[in-house]
Design a protein around this motif. Sequence first.
Motif, PDB file in Angstrom:
ATOM      1  N   VAL A  91     -37.474  12.108  14.032  1.00  0.00           N
ATOM      2  CA  VAL A  91     -36.335  12.995  14.283  1.00  0.00           C
ATOM      3  C   VAL A  91     -36.805  14.322  14.872  1.00  0.00           C
ATOM      4  CG1 VAL A  91     -34.463  14.304  13.196  1.00  0.00           C
ATOM      5  CG2 VAL A  91     -34.877  11.934  12.521  1.00  0.00           C
ATOM      6  N   ALA A  92     -37.864  14.889  14.312  1.00  0.00           N
ATOM      7  CA  ALA A  92     -38.385  16.160  14.820  1.00  0.00           C
ATOM      8  C   ALA A  92     -38.898  16.003  16.256  1.00  0.00           C
ATOM      9  CB  ALA A  92     -39.497  16.679  13.913  1.00  0.00           C
ATOM     10  N   TYR A  93     -39.597  14.914  16.511  1.00  0.00           N
ATOM     11  CA  TYR A  93     -40.137  14.649  17.858  1.00  0.00           C
ATOM     12  C   TYR A  93     -39.004  14.550  18.881  1.00  0.00           C
ATOM     13  CZ  TYR A  93     -42.661  12.232  21.616  1.00  0.00           C
ATOM     14  OH  TYR A  93     -43.200  11.878  22.827  1.00  0.00           O
ATOM     15  N   THR A  94     -37.985  13.740  18.550  1.00  0.00           N
ATOM     16  CA  THR A  94     -36.880  13.516  19.484  1.00  0.00           C
ATOM     17  C   THR A  94     -36.032  14.772  19.657  1.00  0.00           C
ATOM     18  OG1 THR A  94     -36.814  11.224  18.723  1.00  0.00           O
ATOM     19  CG2 THR A  94     -34.957  11.993  20.038  1.00  0.00           C
ATOM     20  N   TYR A  95     -35.801  15.504  18.572  1.00  0.00           N
ATOM     21  CA  TYR A  95     -34.984  16.727  18.659  1.00  0.00           C
ATOM     22  C   TYR A  95     -35.683  17.782  19.508  1.00  0.00           C
ATOM     23  CZ  TYR A  95     -31.569  20.203  17.064  1.00  0.00           C
ATOM     24  OH  TYR A  95     -30.579  21.150  17.002  1.00  0.00           O
ATOM     25  N   THR A  96     -37.001  17.845  19.403  1.00  0.00           N
ATOM     26  CA  THR A  96     -37.760  18.776  20.239  1.00  0.00           C
ATOM     27  C   THR A  96     -37.578  18.438  21.718  1.00  0.00           C
ATOM     28  OG1 THR A  96     -39.421  19.052  18.499  1.00  0.00           O
ATOM     29  CG2 THR A  96     -40.055  19.735  20.711  1.00  0.00           C
ATOM     30  N   LYS A  97     -37.629  17.141  22.041  1.00  0.00           N
ATOM     31  CA  LYS A  97     -37.419  16.713  23.426  1.00  0.00           C
ATOM     32  C   LYS A  97     -35.991  16.991  23.881  1.00  0.00           C
ATOM     33  CE  LYS A  97     -39.182  13.117  25.218  1.00  0.00           C
ATOM     34  NZ  LYS A  97     -39.545  11.714  25.568  1.00  0.00           N
ATOM     35  N   ASN A  98     -35.020  16.727  23.017  1.00  0.00           N
ATOM     36  CA  ASN A  98     -33.617  16.944  23.371  1.00  0.00           C
ATOM     37  C   ASN A  98     -33.312  18.417  23.621  1.00  0.00           C
ATOM     38  OD1 ASN A  98     -33.116  14.227  23.184  1.00  0.00           O
ATOM     39  ND2 ASN A  98     -32.118  14.317  21.192  1.00  0.00           N
ATOM     40  N   LEU A  99     -34.026  19.307  22.930  1.00  0.00           N
ATOM     41  CA  LEU A  99     -33.833  20.750  23.131  1.00  0.00           C
ATOM     42  C   LEU A  99     -34.682  21.277  24.282  1.00  0.00           C
ATOM     43  CD1 LEU A  99     -33.771  22.040  19.421  1.00  0.00           C
ATOM     44  CD2 LEU A  99     -31.823  21.671  20.962  1.00  0.00           C
ATOM     45  N   GLU A 100     -35.386  20.332  24.960  1.00  0.00           N
ATOM     46  CA  GLU A 100     -36.228  20.676  26.117  1.00  0.00           C
ATOM     47  C   GLU A 100     -37.305  21.693  25.744  1.00  0.00           C
ATOM     48  OE1 GLU A 100     -33.632  21.853  29.266  1.00  0.00           O
ATOM     49  OE2 GLU A 100     -32.746  19.855  29.465  1.00  0.00           O
ATOM     50  N   VAL A 105     -45.151  16.460  19.655  1.00  0.00           N
ATOM     51  CA  VAL A 105     -46.028  15.878  18.641  1.00  0.00           C
ATOM     52  C   VAL A 105     -46.327  16.884  17.535  1.00  0.00           C
ATOM     53  CG1 VAL A 105     -48.316  14.904  18.205  1.00  0.00           C
ATOM     54  CG2 VAL A 105     -47.061  14.254  20.269  1.00  0.00           C
ATOM     55  N   ALA A 106     -46.617  18.131  17.934  1.00  0.00           N
ATOM     56  CA  ALA A 106     -46.918  19.171  16.943  1.00  0.00           C
ATOM     57  C   ALA A 106     -45.731  19.388  16.006  1.00  0.00           C
ATOM     58  CB  ALA A 106     -47.294  20.472  17.649  1.00  0.00           C
ATOM     59  N   ASN A 107     -44.523  19.447  16.560  1.00  0.00           N
ATOM     60  CA  ASN A 107     -43.333  19.639  15.736  1.00  0.00           C
ATOM     61  C   ASN A 107     -43.081  18.430  14.833  1.00  0.00           C
ATOM     62  OD1 ASN A 107     -43.007  22.065  16.973  1.00  0.00           O
ATOM     63  ND2 ASN A 107     -41.165  21.528  18.120  1.00  0.00           N
ATOM     64  N   GLY A 108     -43.397  17.243  15.338  1.00  0.00           N
ATOM     65  CA  GLY A 108     -43.252  16.042  14.513  1.00  0.00           C
ATOM     66  C   GLY A 108     -44.155  16.095  13.297  1.00  0.00           C
ATOM     67  N   PHE A 109     -45.406  16.521  13.510  1.00  0.00           N
ATOM     68  CA  PHE A 109     -46.334  16.613  12.386  1.00  0.00           C
ATOM     69  C   PHE A 109     -45.940  17.732  11.419  1.00  0.00           C
ATOM     70  CE2 PHE A 109     -49.527  14.318  15.101  1.00  0.00           C
ATOM     71  CZ  PHE A 109     -49.648  13.226  14.255  1.00  0.00           C
ATOM     72  N   VAL A 110     -45.396  18.819  11.946  1.00  0.00           N
ATOM     73  CA  VAL A 110     -44.935  19.912  11.079  1.00  0.00           C
ATOM     74  C   VAL A 110     -43.828  19.412  10.160  1.00  0.00           C
ATOM     75  CG1 VAL A 110     -43.652  22.085  11.050  1.00  0.00           C
ATOM     76  CG2 VAL A 110     -45.612  21.823  12.572  1.00  0.00           C
ATOM     77  N   ALA A 111     -42.854  18.702  10.741  1.00  0.00           N
ATOM     78  CA  ALA A 111     -41.745  18.176   9.939  1.00  0.00           C
ATOM     79  C   ALA A 111     -42.243  17.155   8.925  1.00  0.00           C
ATOM     80  CB  ALA A 111     -40.695  17.547  10.856  1.00  0.00           C
ATOM     81  N   LEU A 112     -43.177  16.305   9.335  1.00  0.00           N
ATOM     82  CA  LEU A 112     -43.741  15.304   8.422  1.00  0.00           C
ATOM     83  C   LEU A 112     -44.424  15.984   7.240  1.00  0.00           C
ATOM     84  CD1 LEU A 112     -45.748  12.157   9.522  1.00  0.00           C
ATOM     85  CD2 LEU A 112     -46.572  13.588   7.661  1.00  0.00           C
ATOM     86  N   PHE A 113     -45.241  16.980   7.538  1.00  0.00           N
ATOM     87  CA  PHE A 113     -45.960  17.705   6.481  1.00  0.00           C
ATOM     88  C   PHE A 113     -44.992  18.395   5.519  1.00  0.00           C
ATOM     89  CE2 PHE A 113     -47.072  22.195   5.625  1.00  0.00           C
ATOM     90  CZ  PHE A 113     -47.947  21.999   4.569  1.00  0.00           C
ATOM     91  N   LEU A 114     -43.975  19.052   6.077  1.00  0.00           N
ATOM     92  CA  LEU A 114     -43.024  19.772   5.233  1.00  0.00           C
ATOM     93  C   LEU A 114     -42.203  18.802   4.378  1.00  0.00           C
ATOM     94  CD1 LEU A 114     -41.867  22.448   7.819  1.00  0.00           C
ATOM     95  CD2 LEU A 114     -43.176  22.876   5.741  1.00  0.00           C
ATOM     96  N   PHE A 115     -41.849  17.660   4.952  1.00  0.00           N
ATOM     97  CA  PHE A 115     -41.110  16.669   4.172  1.00  0.00           C
ATOM     98  C   PHE A 115     -41.947  16.173   2.995  1.00  0.00           C
ATOM     99  CE2 PHE A 115     -40.355  12.137   3.311  1.00  0.00           C
ATOM    100  CZ  PHE A 115     -39.088  12.232   2.757  1.00  0.00           C
ATOM    101  N   LEU A 116     -43.218  15.869   3.244  1.00  0.00           N
ATOM    102  CA  LEU A 116     -44.098  15.446   2.157  1.00  0.00           C
ATOM    103  C   LEU A 116     -44.196  16.531   1.086  1.00  0.00           C
ATOM    104  CD1 LEU A 116     -47.076  13.639   3.952  1.00  0.00           C
ATOM    105  CD2 LEU A 116     -45.470  12.632   2.325  1.00  0.00           C
ATOM    106  N   MET A 117     -44.204  17.773   1.517  1.00  0.00           N
ATOM    107  CA  MET A 117     -44.350  18.885   0.577  1.00  0.00           C
ATOM    108  C   MET A 117     -43.175  18.951  -0.401  1.00  0.00           C
ATOM    109  SD  MET A 117     -44.871  22.948   1.444  1.00  0.00           S
ATOM    110  CE  MET A 117     -43.129  23.167   1.883  1.00  0.00           C
ATOM    111  N   VAL A 118     -41.946  18.685   0.092  1.00  0.00           N
ATOM    112  CA  VAL A 118     -40.780  18.787  -0.789  1.00  0.00           C
ATOM    113  C   VAL A 118     -40.449  17.460  -1.470  1.00  0.00           C
ATOM    114  CG1 VAL A 118     -39.801  20.644   0.604  1.00  0.00           C
ATOM    115  CG2 VAL A 118     -39.074  18.298   1.026  1.00  0.00           C
ATOM    116  N   ALA A 119     -40.799  16.333  -0.832  1.00  0.00           N
ATOM    117  CA  ALA A 119     -40.435  15.030  -1.392  1.00  0.00           C
ATOM    118  C   ALA A 119     -41.506  14.459  -2.304  1.00  0.00           C
ATOM    119  CB  ALA A 119     -40.148  14.039  -0.264  1.00  0.00           C
ATOM    120  N   SER A 120     -42.760  14.828  -2.062  1.00  0.00           N
ATOM    121  CA  SER A 120     -43.851  14.242  -2.840  1.00  0.00           C
ATOM    122  C   SER A 120     -44.990  15.226  -3.037  1.00  0.00           C
ATOM    123  CB  SER A 120     -44.357  12.977  -2.127  1.00  0.00           C
ATOM    124  OG  SER A 120     -45.343  12.334  -2.887  1.00  0.00           O
ATOM    125  N   PRO A 121     -44.735  16.332  -3.714  1.00  0.00           N
ATOM    126  CA  PRO A 121     -45.808  17.303  -3.942  1.00  0.00           C
ATOM    127  C   PRO A 121     -46.946  16.693  -4.761  1.00  0.00           C
ATOM    128  CG  PRO A 121     -43.906  17.781  -5.334  1.00  0.00           C
ATOM    129  CD  PRO A 121     -43.480  16.724  -4.368  1.00  0.00           C
TER     130      PRO A 121
END
Length: 435
Positions: A91-100, A105-121
């Motif tokens: 979702v982060a990867y595609t939304y970054t592309k849609n917003l031009e 890739v960097a934003n995708g990894f940021v979102a992945l990391f943050l999701f892990l932080m709140v969902a599975s500390p």
Amino acid sequence: MAHFDGLFESKAMQKIQEYGGKLQTNKAFSSISSGMMGTMNLILAGAVFTIIATILNIAGVLETTDPVYQWLQLPYKMTMGVMAIAVAFGVAYTYTKNLEMKGEVANGFVALFLFLMVASPVKSVTLADGSTMNALDSSFLGGTGMFTALIMPLIVVRIIKTCQDRNITIKMPDSVPPFLSDSFATLIPLVINIVLWCGINTLVQNTMGTTLPGAVIGVLSIPLSVLISGPGIIVIVFIAMLLWCLGIHGSAVAFAVLIAPHMAAYQANAELVAAGSAPVFSAVFLFSGLACCGGTGNVLPLAVHCMRAKSEQLSAIGKAGVIPAIFNISEPLVFGVPIMYNPLICIPFILNAVITTALLWLGFSVGFFQPPYVMILTALPVFLGEFLGSLAWQNLFIPVVGFVVGYLCYAPFVKMYDKQCLENEAAQAAEMNAE
């Protein structure tokens, strides 16, 4: 099919189609759809191994405790069991592309990391031998964490874009490789996001004793606890299916409320049968109406419609999803169509489950369907679960009811969505030819 054509051309359906088209072109919603569809290969891979394990278990070749069975289930656990991680990235990867924006890739990894932080500390756990280790709790990395995995990346990327638009970033010289430049550009927004999401999650943990995804499910399950009755279960099914359409694991929300009376009803019936008496009906048995024919949403008839669709997208998804649906595995179709945030398919997805549940209630009320007394907590092929749970031939008709209702409910909406997909495919083909 003439009546379907008339329904298809009605003003109400045309409005739904128009609204659905606008929603699918919205940058945020299209990012959610693309993020889910991008996980199709993972979902199908996990489904294949689950089907093999189920067949071998049914045939008596493997027990669920056998190492080989556990090995066959590992791909499922590492695909559908942690699907929310992949969705957060997608979702982060595609939304970054849609917003031009740059740095998909960097934003995708940021979102992945943050999701892990709140969902599975990370937690420190003590093992049986007395040693300790750090571990990630996977409870909310699958479907139960999906809503957070869908919405959180949109906010994360928006924060990054706001920082970029206001030049709150670290800029690197043009000679620096793009992947390294993108990483530095997201450093300040990353710190802002960490503080924000870590703060929210810490607040939730201190006040509710769970993580952010757990809090979402916990809060939503509270008002459902008063609905343990025939009409109440129909309402619960409606709410559960609606939550699924919003990216929330509606079945998990509902089952958090129903698990105690569900187990109690099965135990009581098992004791009655053991004593030579007939099992009795409990309203909680009606909850199976939302997943009696193809898994959640009774998607086996949806797979049949998709296989007959004219668009390449739906046709391919139908062919890929029909076998898993026969084994009551709905994820390939839920993610592939997709159903979430897709009003054209959400309507029959909800409607067929509600109608099926109401018809099951009628069938139990008149004494045709028989109350189950064997609790089965694993996915089995269509017909098998209903029969083994009750050993009553009448219950073989429960999936039949689900298929007929689902087929009729999905028919006009799949036709409209197929038309939209055809138009999108034609537009993409024209764009490629122009290039």
